[in-house]
Design an enzyme around this catalytic site. Structure first.
Site, PDB file in Angstrom:
ATOM      1  CB  SER A 114       5.982  -2.377  -7.584  1.00  0.00           C
ATOM      2  OG  SER A 114       7.391  -2.446  -7.636  1.00  0.00           O
ATOM      3  CD  GLU A 154      -3.245   4.995  11.109  1.00  0.00           C
ATOM      4  OE1 GLU A 154      -3.413   4.542   9.802  1.00  0.00           O
ATOM      5  OE2 GLU A 154      -4.083   5.016  11.630  1.00  0.00           O
ATOM      6  CB  SER A 155       2.268   7.419   6.456  1.00  0.00           C
ATOM      7  OG  SER A 155       2.233   8.792   7.078  1.00  0.00           O
ATOM      8  CG  HIS A 163       9.698  -1.580  -4.932  1.00  0.00           C
ATOM      9  ND1 HIS A 163       8.871  -1.095  -5.977  1.00  0.00           N
ATOM     10  CD2 HIS A 163       9.662  -0.605  -3.977  1.00  0.00           C
ATOM     11  CE1 HIS A 163       8.609   0.130  -5.431  1.00  0.00           C
ATOM     12  NE2 HIS A 163       9.179   0.481  -4.464  1.00  0.00           N
ATOM     13  CB  CYS A 180       1.878  10.240  11.250  1.00  0.00           C
ATOM     14  SG  CYS A 180       2.723  10.426   9.736  1.00  0.00           S
TER      15      CYS A 180
END
Ligand code: SPD
Length: 428
Positions: A57, A64-65, A70, A85
């Protein structure tokens, strides 16, 4: 990017991927960071964990985010989400990952996040906020959090590593890897278990060798089963009375990896007193003559995979047979706090072969093994007993001459002092 939403989110199913890649935390971190960069995102931070026995994970935080993943290697499956974004094109990251993971099938859905017409904007002073952010953010540098985890169903020990992998070979017996941990330097991992690290190996290797060698005082012929990293024979060969050490390691890849990448540990392979045999140690002991070794050391890994037989009654009966009448056996004894069952069963086996009072346990501390509390278990064939040594002056001189960092004359005795719960686990 539409100006009607704050962000764009793609949720991806990658199926029929390469299962080895899906279980390789370093490769996945590299590919996820690579995907972010390819899509021209600014990478701030990455955190990735491997889970034992399977699965990874991780998250890459970008200006930008984020990108998150997983994996289920046993299904060749990865669930990935890419949240962006601004002008970043998430589909570039998608294409990159599809290729890296060798995904034969995939699907994705795209969602707009934060519909502007449903939200009310607060009155922030955006200029000050941007200036503040720029003060702490260095876009040329990002922090990596990649974790190697050694665990059973209930407990784990995680070491952060740089993400760099120096050796990664699937031998006929196990996966042999050399990774670089941030705290303990380069380390040897077999399958998903930590075996040794540059910075704490001396705890284990000094304690496996010196208590019994100072008990015997004049050992000449030593057999080491396992110990492919070379640390045990390095310590044994520090004693000038040793004439011959035979080391039998089943996995040549372990020796190769350690010679190449852990030379500080694999430091004595060229000693002319050492005979190195790459073969099955269990069969070797079975075929060995009676009463020839002063000391027999079992430096095996945990009782899964190739080391399982190193915990069997048969094996220890043969060890007993090949020891001289006053000989000593020392075996990697597992942890009374991590795998109590293996720990207790080994002691029962040794008691049944060597005698109830002739199977002492020595405890010592290894920061990179789960729970930190580890043991060596002894089999005393004759009268030589590490709990009763008197040559402490010789130990003192040796420790200072050789610059030992764990073992000393006090530790020699204190290792045999057991907490009550350990005494109960091995009660006779
Ligand atoms: N869980 C680790 C058990 C110890 C295995 N042996 C380590 C090898 C060091 N020479």
């Amino acid at each position: 990017m539409s100006n009607t939403a704050l962000g764009n989110h793609i949720l991806v199913e990658f199926m029929n991927c390469d299962p080895h890649v899906m279980n390789d935390v370093a490769a996945i971190e590299r590919d996820m960071v690579g995907a972010a960069r390819k899509a021209e995102a600014t990478v701030i931070n990455s955190t990735f964990h491997h889970f034992s026995p399977y699965g990874v994970s991780g998250v890459v935080v970008i200006q930008e985010s984020h990108l998150a993943i997983h994996t289920w290697p046993e299904y060749g499956y990865a669930a990935v989400d890419v949240f962006t974004c601004g002008d970043m094109n998430a589909w570039i990251a998608f294409d990159h990952l599809k290729e890296c993971f060798g995904a034969k099938s995939y699907s994705a859905i795209e969602m707009k996040r934060g519909s502007v017409n449903l939200l009310t904007r607060n009155d922030f002073d955006i200029t000050t906020a941007r200036e503040k952010a720029a003060e702490w953010r260095n876009p040329d540098f990002y922090t990596r959090n990649v974790w190697f985890t050694d665990k059973d169903e209930d407990q784990a020990l995680s070491l952060r590593f740089t993400g760099d992998v120096f050796f990664d070979v699937q031998s006929p017996f196990q996966r042999v890897r050399i990774l670089e941990s941030t705290k303990y330097g380069k380390m040897l991992a077999l399958d998903d278990m930590v075996m040794t690290t540059i910075k704490d190996e001396f705890h284990y290797h000094e304690m496996i060798a010196h208590p019994s060698l100072f008990t015997l005082q004049n050992a000449k012929n030593v057999l080491v089963i396992g110990g492919g990293d070379g640390g045990t024979v390095r310590e044994v060969l520090r004693h000038s009375n040793i004439e011959k050490v035979t080391m039998v390691e089943i996995d040549g890849e372990v020796i190769k990896a350690c010679k190449e990448h852990l030379p500080e540990i694999a430091a004595a392979f060229d000693d002319p007193r050492l005979e190195l045999i790459v073969d099955d140690g269990i069969a070797f002991v079975k075929n060995a003559p009676d009463a020839i070794y002063d000391l027999l050391i079992v430096d095996g890994s945990d009782p899964v995979g190739p080391a399982e037989g190193l915990f069997s009654v048969d094996f220890y009966q043969n060890c007993y047979r090949t020891l001289k009448s006053d000989g000593i056996l020392v075996a990697q004894g597992e942890s009374p706090k991590f795998n109590e069952k293996a720990f207790a069963e080994l002691n029962q086996t040794l008691q049944s072969i060597f005698g109830k009072d002739n199977a002492p346990v020595g405890l010592f501390f290894v920061p990179t093994y789960p729970t930190g509390m580890w043991s060596f278990q002894y089999g005393l064939k004759g009268a030589a007993d590490p709990r009763k040594v008197s040559n402490t002056a010789a130990i003192k001189t040796f420790v200072s001459e050789k610059g030992l960092r764990y073992y000393n004359e006090d530790i020699h005795f204190s290792t045999f002092a057991l907490p009550n719960f350990v005494k109960q686990l091995i009660q006779k």
